[in-house]
Enzyme design. Sequence first.
Site, PDB file in Angstrom:
ATOM      1  N   HIS A  93       0.897  -1.218   0.101  1.00  0.00           N
ATOM      2  CA  HIS A  93       0.015   0.190  -0.123  1.00  0.00           C
ATOM      3  C   HIS A  93       0.727   1.135  -0.121  1.00  0.00           C
ATOM      4  O   HIS A  93       1.234   1.706   1.227  1.00  0.00           O
ATOM      5  CB  HIS A  93      -1.149  -0.040   1.331  1.00  0.00           C
ATOM      6  CG  HIS A  93      -2.046  -1.117   1.169  1.00  0.00           C
ATOM      7  ND1 HIS A  93      -3.200  -1.003   0.708  1.00  0.00           N
ATOM      8  CD2 HIS A  93      -1.806  -2.377   1.464  1.00  0.00           C
ATOM      9  CE1 HIS A  93      -3.788  -2.054   0.924  1.00  0.00           C
ATOM     10  NE2 HIS A  93      -2.924  -3.159   1.356  1.00  0.00           N
ATOM     11  N   GLN A 149     -11.113   0.641  -0.826  1.00  0.00           N
ATOM     12  CA  GLN A 149     -10.856   0.250   0.707  1.00  0.00           C
ATOM     13  C   GLN A 149     -11.975   0.147   1.578  1.00  0.00           C
ATOM     14  O   GLN A 149     -12.183  -0.758   2.330  1.00  0.00           O
ATOM     15  CB  GLN A 149     -10.022   1.218   1.112  1.00  0.00           C
ATOM     16  CG  GLN A 149      -9.719   1.306   2.596  1.00  0.00           C
ATOM     17  CD  GLN A 149      -8.774  -0.097   3.074  1.00  0.00           C
ATOM     18  OE1 GLN A 149      -7.731   0.294   2.785  1.00  0.00           O
ATOM     19  NE2 GLN A 149      -9.285  -0.895   3.600  1.00  0.00           N
ATOM     20  N   HIS A 184      -8.134  -8.216  -1.811  1.00  0.00           N
ATOM     21  CA  HIS A 184      -8.184  -8.694  -0.563  1.00  0.00           C
ATOM     22  C   HIS A 184      -9.192  -9.459  -0.081  1.00  0.00           C
ATOM     23  O   HIS A 184     -10.465  -9.270  -0.468  1.00  0.00           O
ATOM     24  CB  HIS A 184      -8.347  -7.310   0.117  1.00  0.00           C
ATOM     25  CG  HIS A 184      -7.161  -6.332   0.284  1.00  0.00           C
ATOM     26  ND1 HIS A 184      -6.555  -5.617  -0.860  1.00  0.00           N
ATOM     27  CD2 HIS A 184      -6.313  -6.009   1.443  1.00  0.00           C
ATOM     28  CE1 HIS A 184      -5.613  -5.035  -0.499  1.00  0.00           C
ATOM     29  NE2 HIS A 184      -5.233  -5.121   0.876  1.00  0.00           N
ATOM     30  N   GLU A 194      -9.995 -11.386   4.527  1.00  0.00           N
ATOM     31  CA  GLU A 194      -8.835 -10.940   5.632  1.00  0.00           C
ATOM     32  C   GLU A 194      -9.625 -10.957   6.996  1.00  0.00           C
ATOM     33  O   GLU A 194      -9.830 -10.002   7.400  1.00  0.00           O
ATOM     34  CB  GLU A 194      -8.215  -9.593   5.194  1.00  0.00           C
ATOM     35  CG  GLU A 194      -7.006  -9.588   6.166  1.00  0.00           C
ATOM     36  CD  GLU A 194      -6.345  -8.212   6.000  1.00  0.00           C
ATOM     37  OE1 GLU A 194      -6.887  -7.377   4.962  1.00  0.00           O
ATOM     38  OE2 GLU A 194      -5.191  -7.956   6.498  1.00  0.00           O
ATOM     39  N   ASP A 236       2.789  -6.062   2.317  1.00  0.00           N
ATOM     40  CA  ASP A 236       1.491  -5.202   2.536  1.00  0.00           C
ATOM     41  C   ASP A 236       1.895  -3.678   3.250  1.00  0.00           C
ATOM     42  O   ASP A 236       1.159  -2.888   2.686  1.00  0.00           O
ATOM     43  CB  ASP A 236       0.762  -6.065   3.653  1.00  0.00           C
ATOM     44  CG  ASP A 236      -0.810  -5.606   3.582  1.00  0.00           C
ATOM     45  OD1 ASP A 236      -1.237  -4.930   2.992  1.00  0.00           O
ATOM     46  OD2 ASP A 236      -1.581  -6.289   4.547  1.00  0.00           O
TER      47      ASP A 236
HETATM   48 ZN   LIG Z   1      -3.286  -4.827   1.750  1.00  0.00          ZN
END
Ligand SMILES: [Zn+2]
Length: 426
Positions: free
Chosen positions: A58, A151, A209, A212, A308
Amino acid sequence: MFDLIVKGGNLPDGRVTDIGIRGGKITAIESLDGAEAGEVLEAQGDLVSPPFVDPHFHMDATLSYGLPRINESGTLLEGIGLWGELKEIVTQDDMVTRALEYCDWAASMGLLSIRSHVDTCDDRLLGVEALLDVREKVKDYIDLQLVAFPQDGFYRDPTARDNTIRALDMGVDVVGGIPHFERTMADGAASVKELCEIAAERGLQVDMHCDETDDPMSRHIETLAYETTRLGLQGRVAGSHLTSMHSMDNYYVSKLLPMVAEAQISAIPNPLINIVIQGRHDSFPKRRGLTRVKEMLAMGINVGWGQDCVLDPWYSLGTADMLDVAFMGLHVAQMTSPEEMRTCFDMVTENNAKTLGLQDYGLRVGAQASLVVLDAADPIEALRLRAARLCVVSKGRVISRTPRGDASLSIAGRPDRVRRRHQVMS
Ligand SMILES: [Zn+2]
């Protein structure tokens, strides 16, 4: 006449040889005794590896640790909230400055290909503009691949869908998603379906993603595998994190993994962040929350370690060192046999290059002339030492040098310097 010869290094597969470079390409891998070159790098006894590749990062958030505050609970959800606060105050220039500084670190660590997610839940798309600018600025030494990442949820955030599509129109490379953060399991599955359809229409790769969470019922990887096969996207899709698989029922996993293998999905566990974020709601025993790495490798699934986060709302450490990442992964996944340790090294080089679809990667004639000389004899020693990157070559040019990690000793009767390498020092 070569531009550069790397002399006598140990390749990861055990060969000891010279590498000749001309015009930004590897043009010879053989004994080059007597050949002329603009520069010769002496690498006798040192590991010469293809460059490190990070498949999950990121870069819009990196080096922002402490802005505007730190993550008190250490959870994923507080991190997402904190990133939301930061997005309100950050400027495009801030993001470019921090990303370029991170790329300097990466270059010095021999990390020359990075896939970075970029948040598309911002009507101004500042992060997208910033990282498109950075991708262009660093292209002579780092290949930066960008993922459009909603996100706050592709459906959960009211404008994320439109903004994610705008980001792809602006030139972002890969389609991302976050199905476990949508409002319902059904919305999560629907987001996987629509995002895969967008990728299929545009001929793009997918990297989500995915799951998670420690919730064993988070099964979006199942939908991702189904949609990948349905749409003919085999070999172009990655599932990042997949941490819920740690907690899933074993019978269910025995059905799931063949579907993931059939879809040729790459898996990207991120061991530094997974081990600090997962299991936070557990008392004891506390789950590790790392996905089933050895089991997927045994099924022939391509698995590579990702970093990450470095110094951001989710993770307070990090140095752009993919050997740190592999070292943590090796421990958490208990990959401790010599063969498994070598695999851990491949999981931050070759396997990740496959995930990113890098065509010119590797130590072979005709490949791009990018490599790293490490202060270690072989991949296992490189992991043990998180060895210094003595020299980093990107696209035919030396871009970084680091001195050996020797210490001087002042102890009567003992040598006056120590390198911590296992061989007899030369
Ligand atoms: Zn991530």
